[in-house]
Design a protein around this motif. Structure first.
Motif, PDB file in Angstrom:
ATOM      1  N   ASP A  69     -52.855  43.297 -60.948  1.00 12.20           N
ATOM      2  CA  ASP A  69     -52.988  44.329 -59.919  1.00 12.20           C
ATOM      3  C   ASP A  69     -52.928  43.743 -58.503  1.00 12.20           C
ATOM      4  O   ASP A  69     -52.237  44.274 -57.636  1.00 12.20           O
ATOM      5  N   SER A  70     -53.648  42.641 -58.281  1.00  9.26           N
ATOM      6  CA  SER A  70     -53.627  42.047 -56.946  1.00  9.26           C
ATOM      7  C   SER A  70     -52.255  41.473 -56.624  1.00  9.26           C
ATOM      8  O   SER A  70     -51.778  41.589 -55.490  1.00  9.26           O
ATOM      9  N   LEU A  71     -51.608  40.884 -57.617  1.00 13.23           N
ATOM     10  CA  LEU A  71     -50.272  40.325 -57.396  1.00 13.23           C
ATOM     11  C   LEU A  71     -49.252  41.434 -57.122  1.00 13.23           C
ATOM     12  O   LEU A  71     -48.391  41.294 -56.248  1.00 13.23           O
ATOM     13  N   ILE A  72     -49.350  42.519 -57.859  1.00 19.94           N
ATOM     14  CA  ILE A  72     -48.444  43.654 -57.639  1.00 19.94           C
ATOM     15  C   ILE A  72     -48.677  44.249 -56.259  1.00 19.94           C
ATOM     16  O   ILE A  72     -47.719  44.617 -55.558  1.00 19.94           O
ATOM     17  N   ALA A  73     -49.931  44.316 -55.826  1.00 19.92           N
ATOM     18  CA  ALA A  73     -50.234  44.823 -54.482  1.00 19.92           C
ATOM     19  C   ALA A  73     -49.606  43.922 -53.416  1.00 19.92           C
ATOM     20  O   ALA A  73     -49.076  44.412 -52.406  1.00 19.92           O
ATOM     21  N   GLU A  74     -49.634  42.619 -53.643  1.00 22.79           N
ATOM     22  CA  GLU A  74     -49.003  41.690 -52.699  1.00 22.79           C
ATOM     23  C   GLU A  74     -47.491  41.892 -52.649  1.00 22.79           C
ATOM     24  O   GLU A  74     -46.884  41.854 -51.565  1.00 22.79           O
ATOM     25  N   VAL A  75     -46.881  42.103 -53.810  1.00 22.30           N
ATOM     26  CA  VAL A  75     -45.432  42.355 -53.847  1.00 22.30           C
ATOM     27  C   VAL A  75     -45.112  43.628 -53.076  1.00 22.30           C
ATOM     28  O   VAL A  75     -44.171  43.667 -52.263  1.00 22.30           O
ATOM     29  N   ASN A  76     -45.884  44.677 -53.306  1.00 24.21           N
ATOM     30  CA  ASN A  76     -45.646  45.947 -52.611  1.00 24.21           C
ATOM     31  C   ASN A  76     -45.814  45.799 -51.103  1.00 24.21           C
ATOM     32  O   ASN A  76     -45.051  46.379 -50.322  1.00 24.21           O
ATOM     33  N   GLU A  77     -46.814  45.021 -50.686  1.00 28.95           N
ATOM     34  CA  GLU A  77     -47.021  44.790 -49.254  1.00 28.95           C
ATOM     35  C   GLU A  77     -45.835  44.022 -48.658  1.00 28.95           C
ATOM     36  O   GLU A  77     -45.344  44.363 -47.585  1.00 28.95           O
ATOM     37  N   SER A  78     -45.359  43.021 -49.368  1.00 29.97           N
ATOM     38  CA  SER A  78     -44.198  42.264 -48.881  1.00 29.97           C
ATOM     39  C   SER A  78     -42.961  43.153 -48.801  1.00 29.97           C
ATOM     40  O   SER A  78     -42.189  43.064 -47.836  1.00 29.97           O
ATOM     41  N   ARG A  79     -42.773  44.003 -49.773  1.00 31.99           N
ATOM     42  CA  ARG A  79     -41.621  44.910 -49.744  1.00 31.99           C
ATOM     43  C   ARG A  79     -41.723  45.877 -48.562  1.00 31.99           C
ATOM     44  O   ARG A  79     -40.722  46.180 -47.910  1.00 31.99           O
ATOM     45  N   ARG A  80     -42.941  46.338 -48.286  1.00 29.62           N
ATOM     46  CA  ARG A  80     -43.151  47.231 -47.142  1.00 29.62           C
ATOM     47  C   ARG A  80     -42.816  46.495 -45.842  1.00 29.62           C
ATOM     48  O   ARG A  80     -42.135  47.037 -44.960  1.00 29.62           O
ATOM     49  N   LEU A  81     -43.271  45.243 -45.732  1.00 29.40           N
ATOM     50  CA  LEU A  81     -42.977  44.446 -44.546  1.00 29.40           C
ATOM     51  C   LEU A  81     -41.476  44.212 -44.381  1.00 29.40           C
ATOM     52  O   LEU A  81     -40.943  44.293 -43.270  1.00 29.40           O
ATOM     53  N   ILE A  82     -40.809  43.940 -45.482  1.00 28.21           N
ATOM     54  CA  ILE A  82     -39.363  43.723 -45.429  1.00 28.21           C
ATOM     55  C   ILE A  82     -38.662  44.978 -44.904  1.00 28.21           C
ATOM     56  O   ILE A  82     -37.765  44.898 -44.059  1.00 28.21           O
ATOM     57  N   GLU A  83     -39.074  46.139 -45.370  1.00 30.40           N
ATOM     58  CA  GLU A  83     -38.487  47.400 -44.884  1.00 30.40           C
ATOM     59  C   GLU A  83     -38.742  47.570 -43.387  1.00 30.40           C
ATOM     60  O   GLU A  83     -37.850  48.000 -42.644  1.00 30.40           O
ATOM     61  N   GLU A  84     -39.955  47.231 -42.933  1.00 33.05           N
ATOM     62  CA  GLU A  84     -40.271  47.320 -41.502  1.00 33.05           C
ATOM     63  C   GLU A  84     -39.393  46.365 -40.696  1.00 33.05           C
ATOM     64  O   GLU A  84     -38.882  46.726 -39.637  1.00 33.05           O
ATOM     65  N   TYR A  85     -39.241  45.140 -41.200  1.00 31.05           N
ATOM     66  CA  TYR A  85     -38.427  44.157 -40.501  1.00 31.05           C
ATOM     67  C   TYR A  85     -36.970  44.614 -40.413  1.00 31.05           C
ATOM     68  O   TYR A  85     -36.323  44.453 -39.374  1.00 31.05           O
ATOM     69  N   GLU A  86     -36.465  45.187 -41.492  1.00 27.62           N
ATOM     70  CA  GLU A  86     -35.081  45.679 -41.476  1.00 27.62           C
ATOM     71  C   GLU A  86     -34.927  46.818 -40.467  1.00 27.62           C
ATOM     72  O   GLU A  86     -33.910  46.913 -39.773  1.00 27.62           O
ATOM     73  N   ALA A  87     -35.952  47.675 -40.379  1.00 28.95           N
ATOM     74  CA  ALA A  87     -35.918  48.747 -39.383  1.00 28.95           C
ATOM     75  C   ALA A  87     -35.954  48.165 -37.966  1.00 28.95           C
ATOM     76  O   ALA A  87     -35.260  48.658 -37.059  1.00 28.95           O
ATOM     77  N   GLN A  88     -36.726  47.104 -37.778  1.00 30.23           N
ATOM     78  CA  GLN A  88     -36.786  46.440 -36.473  1.00 30.23           C
ATOM     79  C   GLN A  88     -35.433  45.865 -36.094  1.00 30.23           C
ATOM     80  O   GLN A  88     -35.016  45.948 -34.928  1.00 30.23           O
ATOM     81  N   ILE A  89     -34.742  45.301 -37.057  1.00 33.46           N
ATOM     82  CA  ILE A  89     -33.401  44.757 -36.791  1.00 33.46           C
ATOM     83  C   ILE A  89     -32.478  45.865 -36.313  1.00 33.46           C
ATOM     84  O   ILE A  89     -31.725  45.695 -35.344  1.00 33.46           O
ATOM     85  N   GLU A  90     -32.514  47.000 -36.984  1.00 31.18           N
ATOM     86  CA  GLU A  90     -31.678  48.134 -36.572  1.00 31.18           C
ATOM     87  C   GLU A  90     -32.028  48.585 -35.155  1.00 31.18           C
ATOM     88  O   GLU A  90     -31.139  48.899 -34.360  1.00 31.18           O
ATOM     89  N   GLU A  91     -33.325  48.603 -34.828  1.00 30.31           N
ATOM     90  CA  GLU A  91     -33.754  48.995 -33.484  1.00 30.31           C
ATOM     91  C   GLU A  91     -33.252  48.003 -32.437  1.00 30.31           C
ATOM     92  O   GLU A  91     -32.774  48.409 -31.369  1.00 30.31           O
ATOM     93  N   VAL A  92     -33.371  46.721 -32.746  1.00 25.90           N
ATOM     94  CA  VAL A  92     -32.907  45.689 -31.816  1.00 25.90           C
ATOM     95  C   VAL A  92     -31.409  45.827 -31.576  1.00 25.90           C
ATOM     96  O   VAL A  92     -30.943  45.778 -30.435  1.00 25.90           O
ATOM     97  N   ARG A  93     -30.664  46.028 -32.654  1.00 26.05           N
ATOM     98  CA  ARG A  93     -29.206  46.166 -32.513  1.00 26.05           C
ATOM     99  C   ARG A  93     -28.836  47.420 -31.732  1.00 26.05           C
ATOM    100  O   ARG A  93     -27.922  47.386 -30.899  1.00 26.05           O
ATOM    101  N   ALA A  94     -29.531  48.519 -31.993  1.00 26.25           N
ATOM    102  CA  ALA A  94     -29.244  49.759 -31.264  1.00 26.25           C
ATOM    103  C   ALA A  94     -29.578  49.606 -29.780  1.00 26.25           C
ATOM    104  O   ALA A  94     -28.800  50.026 -28.909  1.00 26.25           O
ATOM    105  N   LYS A  95     -30.711  48.986 -29.498  1.00 26.33           N
ATOM    106  CA  LYS A  95     -31.122  48.774 -28.105  1.00 26.33           C
ATOM    107  C   LYS A  95     -30.121  47.880 -27.384  1.00 26.33           C
ATOM    108  O   LYS A  95     -29.729  48.156 -26.247  1.00 26.33           O
TER     109      LYS A  95
END
Length: 136
Positions: A69-95
């Motif tokens: 459970d704790s390991l799966i929670a860590e994976v989910n958190e990392s996946r969430r962060l990756i999605e945020e980072y990808e969104a940040q990249i899109e924002e940087v490129r658009a800006k």
């Protein structure tokens, strides 16, 4: 003089655009590095999950299952962060794209001002020439 002004305008525009692209690349690279770190973390967690599962099936010890459970929670958190980072990249490129478009628009406006000033100077020269040529 107009040629020099046009050349200076184009040079400033090129420099600003290049600077914008370099800045964008730097920011994107930084974020991509964070994404890579998170992906490596996920890979390590997957390996740990596999080891824990193997130990659980071989030993039958419930403590290994509790780690899932704790390991799966860590994976989910990392996946969430990756999605945020990808969104940040899109924002940087658009800006950055908007910034370059603004630079281009300003350059075109300056170019138009330079051309209008040249045209006005030509008209004044022509007027002076006509006045000097007019004998009456």
């Amino acid at each position: 003089m107009g040629f020099l002004n046009k050349t200076i305008n184009k040079t400033k525009t090129s420099f600003s655009t290049t600077s914008s692209k370099v800045s964008e690349s730097r920011e994107v690279s930084k974020i991509e590095s964070q994404i890579k770190t998170e992906r490596n973390k996920v890979t390590e967690i997957y390996t740990t999950i596999g080891k824990e599962y193997y130990r659980f099936t071989v030993d039958g010890d419930e403590s290994h299952k509790a780690n899932f459970d704790s390991l799966i929670a860590e994976v989910n958190e990392s996946r969430r962060l990756i999605e945020e980072y990808e969104a940040q990249i899109e924002e940087v490129r658009a800006k950055a794209k908007e910034e370059r478009e603004a630079i281009k628009a300003e350059a075109e406006a300056r170019q138009k001002e330079i051309e209008e000033a040249e045209e006005q100077a030509r008209a004044e020269k022509e007027k002076e020439k006509k006045e000097n040529d007019d004998l009456f």
